[in-house]
Design an enzyme around this catalytic site. Sequence first.
Site, mmCIF file in Angstrom:
data_model
loop_
_atom_site.group_PDB
_atom_site.id
_atom_site.type_symbol
_atom_site.label_atom_id
_atom_site.label_comp_id
_atom_site.label_asym_id
_atom_site.label_seq_id
_atom_site.Cartn_x
_atom_site.Cartn_y
_atom_site.Cartn_z
ATOM 1 N N CYS A 56 4.070 -6.079 0.449
ATOM 2 C CA CYS A 56 2.692 -5.592 0.336
ATOM 3 C C CYS A 56 2.009 -5.475 1.693
ATOM 4 C CB CYS A 56 1.875 -6.488 -0.591
ATOM 5 S SG CYS A 56 1.883 -8.237 -0.154
ATOM 6 N N HIS A 162 -1.545 -11.592 -1.600
ATOM 7 C CA HIS A 162 -1.315 -10.144 -1.648
ATOM 8 C C HIS A 162 -2.114 -9.461 -0.543
ATOM 9 C CE1 HIS A 162 0.084 -6.496 -3.493
ATOM 10 N NE2 HIS A 162 -1.132 -6.046 -3.729
ATOM 11 N N ASP A 180 -4.357 -0.921 -4.566
ATOM 12 C CA ASP A 180 -3.270 -1.886 -4.695
ATOM 13 C C ASP A 180 -1.926 -1.208 -4.434
ATOM 14 O OD1 ASP A 180 -1.467 -3.886 -5.510
ATOM 15 O OD2 ASP A 180 -2.900 -4.666 -6.978
#
Length: 505
Positions: A56, A162, A180
Amino acid sequence: MAMASLYRRILPSPPAIDFASSDGKKLFTEAIHSGTMEGFFKLISYFQTQSEPAYCGLASLSMVLNALAIDPRRKWKGPWRWFDENMLDCCEPLEKVKSTGITFGKVVCLAHCAGAKVEAFRTTQSTIDDFRKYVMACASSEDCHVISSYHRGVFKQTGTGHFSPIGGYHAERDMALILDVARFKYPPHWVPLRLLWEAMDTVDDSNGQHRGFLLVTRHQRAPALLYTLSCKHESWITTAKYLMDDVPVLLSSDNMLNVKNVLATVFTSLPSDFAEFIKWVAEIRREEDSNQSLSEEEKGRLRIKEEMLKRMQETDLYKHVTDILSSGTLGSQIKQMLGREDSLPDIAAAAVCSQGAGILAGKSGSSDRFCCRETCVRSYRATNGDKPVTLVSGTVVNGNGEHGVDMLATLSQTDPSCSSFGSGGYSGMHPASNDVLTALLLALPPETWSGIKDEKTFETVSDLVSTERLHPLLQEEILHLRGQLLMLKRCKDNKVEDDLGAPLV
């Protein structure tokens, strides 16, 4: 035995609002009218899904770097320069990232090394009001993007730490849009900014540090036009240690009585694979593209490169380096260790053919097995008042046939020539051993030389390596190299988590 699998997750709402829901669309429309979605369009143009469950941070950064149109100065696939997660291999091995993820400090390190301008804040170093101000400013601009490091649990989502970019802001409802990068899991969604701050104001168990956010923008002029430091080859740790730790110790010897002693000591002890550490940024194109006229961007880069090389070759330090490289056995030993030749055809054989093979890998398969049949140097007349452009052509031969590759160069010499590995009197604006070694010496931190005991030698060397009187173009290039070197040392010493700022160069 079949492995269990998952198809997406249901987005917990509240607290999040799905971007594609009616409420999400309404927030988007209102934010556009308020002017706080300007950064969204560049980001969404380069929106990507992380290619590994723990990528991520890499996906968020490559997405933002591409949205800012920062040139990586490295090939991605085929002839294309483009940021991809797998190119962000500095500061942390990709296998480790794939296994355990990456920390906030290492993402900041990667952003610096990639050539971005970065401001980073842990929540312990900022306030929610500051964060809101930065989000609003970047959401109102195409030239700045925010990457947030947060804990998913605060949003009732599965998972822990994240990273994702923030794509916009709704001022009236004080909500931020998270793009995201784990799109296989959750769609883009709006969250209350106060809750996002709470999600960032959590501790990463891997290092005991708070999470935070970083602001990523472009430098006014792209750095690394001539040289860049490479972490791709495993030698970078050894070379960085030598330059930053070992050289100051070597120079504290009682034998450093003149400039030649000092420079020869630095050069003769360089690691054998040093040539893999500092790379010349070459302008390579496929031969079939050579009938296309140079773009204004290409012309501009060539002019700047020529000016920087010219300015470097005018320095007194360059003259000392050249004298050492011309001094018989010692000079030959250093050149052999560097693996560099100084005539343009020889440089082309090494640079054009090897880099050309990398370009052709995307078209012709593996670039591991190739050879170079010949190298040609041709000069083309200028048009519209531009300087002459020299095209260095190489023929790369692999199992799929022959392929032509060209390198753009700006030279002061004349006659065209072709040869297998060439030799001859090419005196022009192309980087050679004395150029790269001069750049290296200038890029070393000033404290490198502080251990020289002979006062006169110390003063002379300090004056030679000073960046204060360099031409602004060359100074910026050298300071960028120094910043890369200092950042690599932080990575090697595992200190990037302690200091998030750009290196003091």
